[in-house]
Design a protein around this motif. Sequence first.
Motif, PDB file in Angstrom:
ATOM      1  N   GLY A  12       0.838  -1.393   0.081  1.00 52.03           N
ATOM      2  CA  GLY A  12       0.104   0.142  -0.171  1.00 52.03           C
ATOM      3  C   GLY A  12       0.722   1.391  -0.116  1.00 52.03           C
ATOM      4  N   VAL A  13       0.170   2.386   0.160  1.00 54.90           N
ATOM      5  CA  VAL A  13       0.778   3.664   0.076  1.00 54.90           C
ATOM      6  C   VAL A  13       0.029   4.353   1.500  1.00 54.90           C
ATOM      7  CG1 VAL A  13       0.931   5.988  -0.802  1.00 54.90           C
ATOM      8  CG2 VAL A  13       1.154   3.821  -2.207  1.00 54.90           C
ATOM      9  N   TRP A  14       0.979   4.843   2.229  1.00 55.36           N
ATOM     10  CA  TRP A  14       0.465   5.342   3.658  1.00 55.36           C
ATOM     11  C   TRP A  14      -0.612   6.384   3.442  1.00 55.36           C
ATOM     12  CZ3 TRP A  14       0.478  10.496   4.953  1.00 55.36           C
ATOM     13  CH2 TRP A  14       1.140  11.626   4.430  1.00 55.36           C
ATOM     14  N   GLY A  15      -0.722   7.360   2.484  1.00 55.49           N
ATOM     15  CA  GLY A  15      -1.709   8.293   2.503  1.00 55.49           C
ATOM     16  C   GLY A  15      -3.088   8.045   1.694  1.00 55.49           C
ATOM     17  N   SER A  16      -2.839   6.889   1.160  1.00 55.52           N
ATOM     18  CA  SER A  16      -3.988   6.330   0.177  1.00 55.52           C
ATOM     19  C   SER A  16      -5.245   5.978   1.068  1.00 55.52           C
ATOM     20  CB  SER A  16      -3.553   5.246  -0.847  1.00 55.52           C
ATOM     21  OG  SER A  16      -4.491   4.586  -1.188  1.00 55.52           O
ATOM     22  N   PRO A  17      -6.366   6.457   0.703  1.00 58.15           N
ATOM     23  CA  PRO A  17      -7.647   6.033   1.555  1.00 58.15           C
ATOM     24  C   PRO A  17      -7.976   4.400   1.056  1.00 58.15           C
ATOM     25  CG  PRO A  17      -8.136   7.526  -0.113  1.00 58.15           C
ATOM     26  CD  PRO A  17      -6.743   7.714  -0.101  1.00 58.15           C
ATOM     27  N   PHE A  18      -7.609   4.268  -0.132  1.00 58.74           N
ATOM     28  CA  PHE A  18      -7.827   2.906  -0.847  1.00 58.74           C
ATOM     29  C   PHE A  18      -7.035   1.876  -0.003  1.00 58.74           C
ATOM     30  CE2 PHE A  18      -8.572   5.794  -4.125  1.00 58.74           C
ATOM     31  CZ  PHE A  18      -9.935   5.729  -4.501  1.00 58.74           C
ATOM     32  N   ASN A  39       6.425   2.963  -3.344  1.00 55.59           N
ATOM     33  CA  ASN A  39       6.652   4.241  -3.991  1.00 55.59           C
ATOM     34  C   ASN A  39       6.108   4.057  -5.256  1.00 55.59           C
ATOM     35  OD1 ASN A  39       7.537   6.506  -5.340  1.00 55.59           O
ATOM     36  ND2 ASN A  39       9.743   6.247  -4.951  1.00 55.59           N
ATOM     37  N   LEU A  40       5.138   4.774  -5.778  1.00 52.17           N
ATOM     38  CA  LEU A  40       4.304   4.573  -7.068  1.00 52.17           C
ATOM     39  C   LEU A  40       5.084   5.224  -8.054  1.00 52.17           C
ATOM     40  CD1 LEU A  40       0.469   4.948  -5.982  1.00 52.17           C
ATOM     41  CD2 LEU A  40       2.026   2.906  -6.102  1.00 52.17           C
ATOM     42  N   ASP A  41       6.390   6.020  -7.701  1.00 50.89           N
ATOM     43  CA  ASP A  41       6.993   6.572  -9.021  1.00 50.89           C
ATOM     44  C   ASP A  41       7.987   5.612  -9.130  1.00 50.89           C
ATOM     45  OD1 ASP A  41       5.483   9.022  -8.983  1.00 50.89           O
ATOM     46  OD2 ASP A  41       6.648   9.704  -7.397  1.00 50.89           O
ATOM     47  N   ASP A  42       8.270   4.414  -8.377  1.00 53.47           N
ATOM     48  CA  ASP A  42       9.308   3.458  -8.583  1.00 53.47           C
ATOM     49  C   ASP A  42       8.819   2.259  -7.753  1.00 53.47           C
ATOM     50  OD1 ASP A  42      11.505   2.398  -9.199  1.00 53.47           O
ATOM     51  OD2 ASP A  42      12.762   3.021  -7.423  1.00 53.47           O
ATOM     52  N   LYS A  55      -0.995  -2.424 -11.778  1.00 54.54           N
ATOM     53  CA  LYS A  55       0.087  -1.922 -11.251  1.00 54.54           C
ATOM     54  C   LYS A  55       0.057  -0.859 -10.219  1.00 54.54           C
ATOM     55  CE  LYS A  55       2.753  -2.718 -15.571  1.00 54.54           C
ATOM     56  NZ  LYS A  55       1.520  -3.297 -16.314  1.00 54.54           N
ATOM     57  N   LYS A  56      -1.241  -1.184  -9.498  1.00 61.17           N
ATOM     58  CA  LYS A  56      -1.779  -0.052  -8.299  1.00 61.17           C
ATOM     59  C   LYS A  56      -1.770  -0.777  -7.069  1.00 61.17           C
ATOM     60  CE  LYS A  56      -5.573   1.036 -10.138  1.00 61.17           C
ATOM     61  NZ  LYS A  56      -6.772   1.823 -10.494  1.00 61.17           N
ATOM     62  N   VAL A  57      -1.683  -0.062  -6.118  1.00 63.29           N
ATOM     63  CA  VAL A  57      -2.017  -0.532  -4.594  1.00 63.29           C
ATOM     64  C   VAL A  57      -3.613  -0.037  -4.454  1.00 63.29           C
ATOM     65  CG1 VAL A  57       0.143  -0.195  -3.816  1.00 63.29           C
ATOM     66  CG2 VAL A  57      -1.289   1.543  -3.657  1.00 63.29           C
ATOM     67  N   PRO A  58      -4.086  -1.014  -3.346  1.00 66.51           N
ATOM     68  CA  PRO A  58      -3.652  -1.899  -2.575  1.00 66.51           C
ATOM     69  C   PRO A  58      -3.659  -3.068  -3.248  1.00 66.51           C
ATOM     70  CG  PRO A  58      -5.800  -1.379  -1.622  1.00 66.51           C
ATOM     71  CD  PRO A  58      -5.611  -0.689  -2.979  1.00 66.51           C
ATOM     72  N   GLU A  69      -7.647  -4.481  -6.066  1.00 67.86           N
ATOM     73  CA  GLU A  69      -8.830  -3.450  -6.056  1.00 67.86           C
ATOM     74  C   GLU A  69      -9.371  -3.469  -4.718  1.00 67.86           C
ATOM     75  OE1 GLU A  69      -9.780  -1.497  -8.734  1.00 67.86           O
ATOM     76  OE2 GLU A  69      -8.172  -2.222  -9.506  1.00 67.86           O
ATOM     77  N   SER A  70      -9.582  -2.604  -3.993  1.00 64.79           N
ATOM     78  CA  SER A  70      -9.964  -2.445  -2.540  1.00 64.79           C
ATOM     79  C   SER A  70     -11.128  -2.812  -2.211  1.00 64.79           C
ATOM     80  CB  SER A  70      -9.749  -0.868  -2.133  1.00 64.79           C
ATOM     81  OG  SER A  70     -10.683  -0.075  -2.586  1.00 64.79           O
ATOM     82  N   LEU A  71     -12.305  -2.681  -2.843  1.00 67.67           N
ATOM     83  CA  LEU A  71     -13.582  -3.251  -2.497  1.00 67.67           C
ATOM     84  C   LEU A  71     -13.695  -4.616  -2.740  1.00 67.67           C
ATOM     85  CD1 LEU A  71     -16.228  -0.710  -3.865  1.00 67.67           C
ATOM     86  CD2 LEU A  71     -15.314  -0.886  -1.542  1.00 67.67           C
ATOM     87  N   ILE A  72     -12.978  -5.117  -3.753  1.00 68.26           N
ATOM     88  CA  ILE A  72     -12.848  -6.659  -3.752  1.00 68.26           C
ATOM     89  C   ILE A  72     -12.127  -7.338  -2.561  1.00 68.26           C
ATOM     90  CG2 ILE A  72     -11.702  -8.574  -5.437  1.00 68.26           C
ATOM     91  CD1 ILE A  72     -12.392  -6.709  -7.785  1.00 68.26           C
ATOM     92  N   ILE A  73     -10.997  -6.632  -2.285  1.00 69.70           N
ATOM     93  CA  ILE A  73     -10.140  -7.101  -1.131  1.00 69.70           C
ATOM     94  C   ILE A  73     -10.978  -7.194   0.068  1.00 69.70           C
ATOM     95  CG2 ILE A  73      -8.232  -6.748   0.396  1.00 69.70           C
ATOM     96  CD1 ILE A  73      -6.887  -5.298  -2.198  1.00 69.70           C
ATOM     97  N   LEU A  74     -11.985  -6.029   0.303  1.00 73.87           N
ATOM     98  CA  LEU A  74     -12.657  -6.169   1.345  1.00 73.87           C
ATOM     99  C   LEU A  74     -13.853  -7.126   1.673  1.00 73.87           C
ATOM    100  CD1 LEU A  74     -13.596  -2.320   2.042  1.00 73.87           C
ATOM    101  CD2 LEU A  74     -11.687  -3.571   2.988  1.00 73.87           C
TER     102      LEU A  74
END
Length: 224
Positions: A12-18, A39-42, A55-58, A69-74
């Motif tokens: 994940g990424v610390w500041g992402s609501p997802f 780090n989504l830039d790297d 290629k995204k979090v979470p 995909e966060s809703l699927i993960i939930l």
Amino acid sequence: MAAELEEVKLFGVWGSPFSRRVDIALKLKGVQYSYFEENLDDKSALLLKYNPIHKKVPVLVHNEKPVAESLIILEYIDETWKDNPFLPNDPYERAIARFWARFIEDKCMPALWKALWSNEEERDKAAEEASELLQILENELKDKKFFGGETVGLVDIAADFIGFWLGVFQEIVGLRLLTNEKLPKLYKWTQEFANHSVIKENLPPKDKLHAFFKGAIEGLAASK
């Protein structure tokens, strides 16, 4: 013995609501997991391995099986770990909860994002649309403590941006979309959500979030 062998990872990424949706869900369930900050830039090789399509979090990885995909993960978390369920037992109520979670994801989030990030010429119209959608949520909440009733459910977790991030953004850009005066029920819900014992411990530091996004908005404005 099987539970002892389970391996759970979260990218994940610390500041992402997802990303935080999944953090919150795992903590509410009492699931032990390893967290990997991206780090989504790297992007890391592991993130690209586990989520090669978007290629995204979470990304949740359970015993080397990735779920994106966060809703699927939930929903995966709720079906895998049965304690503290996020969805009702009744099929109709489950369908309604899924509907509102998707409403937040597909309608509210894009509208709020547009209102918060639009230039001044477009902001009034975008803010009006976002306000109308928040009013719909206010009406749906009725007099319940949480969208899930007395306990945090799928819709509450899906609405984490509204419950915490929106207040930070309002301070930065000077919008007043969600206030106690305009939307008293939804505003009260944000207080209940952000002060829930488990959720409070798993939200990003407000000052850090404020500084990060203020810098991002100022940088965007300077580049125009």
